[in-house]
Scaffold this active site. Structure first.
Site, PDB file in Angstrom:
ATOM      1  N   ASP A 194     -34.286 -10.287 -16.379  1.00 55.43           N
ATOM      2  CA  ASP A 194     -35.595 -10.658 -15.822  1.00 55.43           C
ATOM      3  C   ASP A 194     -36.281 -11.718 -16.679  1.00 55.43           C
ATOM      4  O   ASP A 194     -36.131 -11.719 -17.901  1.00 55.43           O
ATOM      5  CB  ASP A 194     -36.468  -9.383 -15.741  1.00 55.43           C
ATOM      6  CG  ASP A 194     -37.689  -9.589 -14.864  1.00 55.43           C
ATOM      7  OD1 ASP A 194     -37.741 -10.568 -14.100  1.00 55.43           O
ATOM      8  OD2 ASP A 194     -38.618  -8.754 -14.941  1.00 55.43           O
TER       9      ASP A 194
ATOM     10  N   ASN B  67     -34.841  -9.613  -3.336  1.00 55.58           N
ATOM     11  CA  ASN B  67     -34.849 -11.037  -3.684  1.00 55.58           C
ATOM     12  C   ASN B  67     -34.654 -11.953  -2.469  1.00 55.58           C
ATOM     13  O   ASN B  67     -34.962 -13.141  -2.527  1.00 55.58           O
ATOM     14  CB  ASN B  67     -33.772 -11.367  -4.728  1.00 55.58           C
ATOM     15  CG  ASN B  67     -34.093 -10.852  -6.122  1.00 55.58           C
ATOM     16  OD1 ASN B  67     -33.192 -10.551  -6.904  1.00 55.58           O
ATOM     17  ND2 ASN B  67     -35.375 -10.741  -6.451  1.00 55.58           N
TER      18      ASN B  67
HETATM   19  C1  FPP Z   1     -34.788 -12.675 -12.649  1.00 54.52           C
HETATM   20  O1  FPP Z   1     -35.719 -13.612 -13.132  1.00 54.52           O
HETATM   21  C2  FPP Z   1     -33.480 -13.245 -12.349  1.00 54.52           C
HETATM   22  C3  FPP Z   1     -32.877 -13.294 -11.126  1.00 54.52           C
HETATM   23  C4  FPP Z   1     -33.502 -12.767  -9.907  1.00 54.52           C
HETATM   24  C5  FPP Z   1     -31.548 -13.923 -10.933  1.00 54.52           C
HETATM   25  C6  FPP Z   1     -30.547 -13.765 -12.045  1.00 54.52           C
HETATM   26  C7  FPP Z   1     -29.543 -14.825 -11.910  1.00 54.52           C
HETATM   27  C8  FPP Z   1     -28.943 -15.506 -12.943  1.00 54.52           C
HETATM   28  C9  FPP Z   1     -29.181 -15.187 -14.352  1.00 54.52           C
HETATM   29  C10 FPP Z   1     -28.021 -16.646 -12.654  1.00 54.52           C
HETATM   30  C11 FPP Z   1     -26.815 -16.408 -11.786  1.00 54.52           C
HETATM   31  C12 FPP Z   1     -26.044 -15.188 -12.058  1.00 54.52           C
HETATM   32  C13 FPP Z   1     -24.714 -15.095 -12.317  1.00 54.52           C
HETATM   33  C14 FPP Z   1     -24.150 -13.723 -12.408  1.00 54.52           C
HETATM   34  C15 FPP Z   1     -23.829 -16.234 -12.575  1.00 54.52           C
HETATM   35  P1  FPP Z   1     -37.010 -13.879 -12.243  1.00 54.52           P
HETATM   36  O2  FPP Z   1     -36.715 -15.022 -11.360  1.00 54.52           O
HETATM   37  O3  FPP Z   1     -37.421 -12.637 -11.557  1.00 54.52           O
HETATM   38  O4  FPP Z   1     -38.049 -14.289 -13.342  1.00 54.52           O
HETATM   39  P2  FPP Z   1     -39.630 -14.019 -13.313  1.00 54.52           P
HETATM   40  O5  FPP Z   1     -39.826 -12.539 -13.276  1.00 54.52           O
HETATM   41  O6  FPP Z   1     -40.089 -14.636 -14.571  1.00 54.52           O
HETATM   42  O7  FPP Z   1     -40.185 -14.701 -12.103  1.00 54.52           O
END
Ligand code: FPP
Length: 245
Positions: A21, A69
């Site tokens: 996150d 998501n």
């Molecule tokens: C959460 O941060 C992250 C995600 C919803 C996506 C995770 C994806 C990756 C790390 C990249 C691709 C994955 C792979 C396995 C290659 P957020 O967007 O919720 O951050 P925030 O809470 O600060 O808005």
């Protein structure tokens, strides 16, 4: 002594799960688009996978995309899907070289067909690897997983394959997407949020939980090792007293 040397190799958590996150906040802090944070998050994924394999973790589950998501802006969802696709292509060689098996949990029928094809292909190509299993939770909801398991057990009861009295913890476990995978020992969430967000609700019944203040793109092997060292200093009693252990 380095962090990895301090880890007791006889007490490494068998199954580690991570809620990655904070990508969006990481990007925003630098005045950039959220996608920039996701891209930086891929490097952290690599660190987590390599670090886990090096210390002897057998199962690593990463929450890459939840069913919730799908409600994000279309452009962000598309960017995440194309990032997933390019990462899968880039990392196949590394997975193979490091003897890591890929497994997917979640409803991938909702993903673009290119992604589905690539995922199926990487899963197939790595199926005989046995050093560690990397489980990607994609379009995943723990509640839906539990509902699916209830449906499949109910069907078996209806068909006379399973008797009502046979329904126990192990039967339920064996009807989840994670059938055959041990429960989670250690769960980590980055970004300072202290929620589970519909992730592996059944499987974390006795997991040790770690909430790190860093944002996901800043996650490095050192953070994993610190969490494992902390885990090794906790007493897991599974409902018993200290004296009974
Ligand atoms: C959460 O941060 C992250 C995600 C919803 C996506 C995770 C994806 C990756 C790390 C990249 C691709 C994955 C792979 C396995 C290659 P957020 O967007 O919720 O951050 P925030 O809470 O600060 O808005």
């Amino acid at each position: 002594m380095s962090l990895i040397e301090q880890i007791d190799k006889n007490n490494v958590p068998e199954h580690v799960a991570i809620i990655m996150d904070g990508n969006g906040r990481w990007a925003k802090k630098q005045g950039k688009f959220r996608v920039f944070g996701h891209r930086a998050g891929v490097k952290a994924v690599r660190e987590a996978v390599e670090g886990a394999a090096e210390v002897g973790v057998k199962f690593l589950t990463l929450y890459a995309f939840s069913t919730e998501n799908w409600n994000r802006p279309k452009l962000e969802v598309e960017a995440l899907m194309s990032l997933l696709l390019s990462s899968l292509k880039d990392e196949l060689e590394t997975l193979t070289k490091n003897n890591i098996k890929l497994k997917i949990i979640g409803d991938i029928s909702k993903l673009p067909s290119k992604n589905q094809r690539e995922l199926t292909s990487v899963v197939e190509k790595t199926k005989d690897n046995d050093r560690m299993t990397l489980i990607l939770a994609l379009s995943y909801s723990s509640k839906v997983e539990i509902i699916d398991s209830i449906k499949s057990i109910a069907q078996k009861v209806k068909d006379g394959i399973v008797d009502l009295s046979d329904i126990d913890e192990s039967l339920v476990s064996n009807n989840l997407y994670t059938a055959g995978i041990p429960d989670v020992d250690l769960m980590i969430r980055t970004s300072g949020e202290t929620r589970i967000s519909n992730f592996l609700l059944w499987q974390i019944a006795y997991a040790e939980l770690f909430f790190l203040d860093i944002l996901w793109p800043d996650f490095r092997k050192k953070n994993l090792y610190e969490s494992i060292l902390d885990y090794q200093n906790r007493e897991r009693r599974f409902g018993k007293t200290s004296e009974q252990l």
